[in-house]
Design a protein around this motif. Structure first.
Motif, PDB file in Angstrom:
ATOM      1  N   ASP A   1      33.086  11.637  15.428  1.00  0.00           N
ATOM      2  CA  ASP A   1      32.388  12.757  15.651  1.00  0.00           C
ATOM      3  C   ASP A   1      32.860  13.538  17.133  1.00  0.00           C
ATOM      4  OD1 ASP A   1      29.342  13.961  14.516  1.00  0.00           O
ATOM      5  OD2 ASP A   1      30.560  14.923  15.650  1.00  0.00           O
ATOM      6  N   ALA A   2      32.759  14.894  17.503  1.00  0.00           N
ATOM      7  CA  ALA A   2      33.266  15.224  18.523  1.00  0.00           C
ATOM      8  C   ALA A   2      32.079  15.283  19.624  1.00  0.00           C
ATOM      9  CB  ALA A   2      33.749  16.896  18.146  1.00  0.00           C
ATOM     10  N   GLY A   3      30.927  15.085  19.170  1.00  0.00           N
ATOM     11  CA  GLY A   3      29.915  15.189  20.246  1.00  0.00           C
ATOM     12  C   GLY A   3      29.486  16.544  20.230  1.00  0.00           C
ATOM     13  N   VAL A   4      28.448  16.603  21.284  1.00  0.00           N
ATOM     14  CA  VAL A   4      27.917  17.937  21.517  1.00  0.00           C
ATOM     15  C   VAL A   4      29.128  18.836  22.238  1.00  0.00           C
ATOM     16  CG1 VAL A   4      25.914  19.243  22.820  1.00  0.00           C
ATOM     17  CG2 VAL A   4      25.525  17.143  21.337  1.00  0.00           C
ATOM     18  N   ILE A   5      29.173  19.900  21.858  1.00  0.00           N
ATOM     19  CA  ILE A   5      30.133  20.818  22.544  1.00  0.00           C
ATOM     20  C   ILE A   5      29.309  21.946  23.249  1.00  0.00           C
ATOM     21  CG2 ILE A   5      32.302  22.343  22.194  1.00  0.00           C
ATOM     22  CD1 ILE A   5      32.784  20.475  19.770  1.00  0.00           C
ATOM     23  N   GLN A   6      29.768  22.149  24.358  1.00  0.00           N
ATOM     24  CA  GLN A   6      29.154  23.495  25.293  1.00  0.00           C
ATOM     25  C   GLN A   6      30.284  24.057  25.774  1.00  0.00           C
ATOM     26  OE1 GLN A   6      25.881  20.795  27.203  1.00  0.00           O
ATOM     27  NE2 GLN A   6      25.459  23.023  27.516  1.00  0.00           N
ATOM     28  N   SER A   7      30.091  25.476  25.954  1.00  0.00           N
ATOM     29  CA  SER A   7      30.933  26.350  26.660  1.00  0.00           C
ATOM     30  C   SER A   7      30.260  27.506  27.177  1.00  0.00           C
ATOM     31  CB  SER A   7      31.952  26.852  25.389  1.00  0.00           C
ATOM     32  OG  SER A   7      31.374  27.568  24.536  1.00  0.00           O
ATOM     33  N   ILE A  26      25.616  18.113  17.259  1.00  0.00           N
ATOM     34  CA  ILE A  26      26.431  16.965  16.643  1.00  0.00           C
ATOM     35  C   ILE A  26      25.757  17.383  14.971  1.00  0.00           C
ATOM     36  CG2 ILE A  26      26.625  14.422  15.868  1.00  0.00           C
ATOM     37  CD1 ILE A  26      26.232  13.996  18.781  1.00  0.00           C
ATOM     38  N   SER A  27      27.190  17.391  14.219  1.00  0.00           N
ATOM     39  CA  SER A  27      26.749  17.669  12.736  1.00  0.00           C
ATOM     40  C   SER A  27      25.760  16.767  12.075  1.00  0.00           C
ATOM     41  CB  SER A  27      28.068  17.585  12.032  1.00  0.00           C
ATOM     42  OG  SER A  27      27.886  17.693  10.706  1.00  0.00           O
ATOM     43  N   GLY A  28      25.030  17.224  11.700  1.00  0.00           N
ATOM     44  CA  GLY A  28      23.843  16.371  10.822  1.00  0.00           C
ATOM     45  C   GLY A  28      22.436  16.340  11.561  1.00  0.00           C
ATOM     46  N   MET A  69      19.087  30.197  17.446  1.00  0.00           N
ATOM     47  CA  MET A  69      19.949  29.156  16.760  1.00  0.00           C
ATOM     48  C   MET A  69      20.096  29.678  15.418  1.00  0.00           C
ATOM     49  SD  MET A  69      19.477  24.902  16.561  1.00  0.00           S
ATOM     50  CE  MET A  69      20.835  24.085  16.113  1.00  0.00           C
ATOM     51  N   PRO A  70      21.039  30.346  15.311  1.00  0.00           N
ATOM     52  CA  PRO A  70      21.085  31.243  13.899  1.00  0.00           C
ATOM     53  C   PRO A  70      21.664  30.208  12.980  1.00  0.00           C
ATOM     54  CG  PRO A  70      23.094  31.780  15.513  1.00  0.00           C
ATOM     55  CD  PRO A  70      21.967  30.956  16.349  1.00  0.00           C
ATOM     56  N   ASN A  71      22.202  29.141  13.175  1.00  0.00           N
ATOM     57  CA  ASN A  71      22.500  28.279  11.987  1.00  0.00           C
ATOM     58  C   ASN A  71      22.594  26.623  12.618  1.00  0.00           C
ATOM     59  OD1 ASN A  71      25.355  27.643  13.289  1.00  0.00           O
ATOM     60  ND2 ASN A  71      25.567  29.820  12.335  1.00  0.00           N
ATOM     61  N   ALA A  72      22.790  25.979  11.565  1.00  0.00           N
ATOM     62  CA  ALA A  72      22.769  24.455  12.182  1.00  0.00           C
ATOM     63  C   ALA A  72      23.747  24.165  13.273  1.00  0.00           C
ATOM     64  CB  ALA A  72      22.617  23.582  10.927  1.00  0.00           C
ATOM     65  N   SER A  73      24.918  24.792  13.298  1.00  0.00           N
ATOM     66  CA  SER A  73      25.985  24.477  14.219  1.00  0.00           C
ATOM     67  C   SER A  73      26.172  25.232  15.350  1.00  0.00           C
ATOM     68  CB  SER A  73      27.003  24.338  13.376  1.00  0.00           C
ATOM     69  OG  SER A  73      27.384  25.380  12.645  1.00  0.00           O
TER      70      SER A  73
END
Lengths: 114, 114
Positions: A1-7, A26-28, A69-73
């Motif tokens: 898993d890529a982990g939490v991504i921030q930009s 993270i997904s899920g 948070m418009p969607n889960a990802s």
């Protein structure tokens, strides 16, 4: 898993400008948290979401701050207008469930408002 | 109210010394979780360990060990034979029943000198 991504990882802006920070959990993971870290106040929880719904935003410093948070990802933290005192490192974290689950943090966004 | 106290603001040791970081917590819940995170100079927050309130068995992971004592409400972290790469800020955190978030201590800055 890529982990939490921030930009972005770093953001320099001038006072009065709008700033948008982004996070991909993270997904899920059902929970997403936004924190702010400063030397003076340490790690502060700003807001958190459960299944995309904001649950507690009592840590948001003032109306200039908003989060969605418009969607889960995907989640955003927006500051409008920004002020020099907003300069800090902003972390996003996610966890799979509620009590006792580990929060996994993103690398943070270092914000400097001139 | 302060839930997690890390009384040691800064600690400096010489490489190969053992060092213990203290963490004292406060809660009325019987079910809770304790965590340690590491924040190296690069800035990210790295999860180290999670311990639930029903498991007082000490944990060892390589040079790291954790001592959980409910009688003194402490969850101390020991690094054996410290190395320069252990230099970081270490945070202790508490997650309680009824709360979705974690309460972080102020952190202890550990400097390991060669």
């Amino acid at each position: 898993d890529a982990g939490v991504i921030q930009s972005p990882r770093h953001e320099v802006t001038e006072m009065g400008q709008e700033v948008t920070l982004r996070c991909k959990p993270i997904s899920g993971h059902d929970y997403l948290f936004w924190y702010r870290q400063t030397m003076m106040r340490g790690l502060e929880l700003l807001i958190y979401f459960n299944n995309n719904v904001p649950i507690d935003d009592s840590g948001m410093p003032e109306d200039r701050f908003s989060a969605k948070m418009p969607n889960a990802s995907f989640s955003t933290l927006k500051i409008q207008p920004s002020e020099p005192r907003d300069s800090a490192v902003y972390f996003c974290a996610s966890s799979p469930r509620r009590l006792g689950e580990t929060q996994y943090f993103g690398p943070g966004t270092r914000l400097l408002v001139l | 109210a302060q839930k997690v106290t890390q009384a040691q603001t800064e600690i400096s040791v010489v490489e190969k010394e053992d060092v213990t970081l203290d963490c004292v917590y406060e809660t009325r819940d019987t079910t809770y979780y304790l965590f340690w995170y590491k924040q190296p100079p690069s800035g990210e927050l790295v999860f180290l360990i999670r311990r639930n309130s029903f498991d007082e068995q000490n944990e060892i992971s390589g040079r790291y060990s954790w001592n959980f004592q409910k009688s003194t409400s402490s969850f101390n972290f020991t690094i054996t034979a410290s190395q320069v790469v252990d230099s970081a800020v270490y945070f202790c955190a508490l997650s309680e029943a009824g709360y979705d978030d974690m309460r972080f201590g102020a952190g202890t800055r550990l400097t390991v000198k060669p």
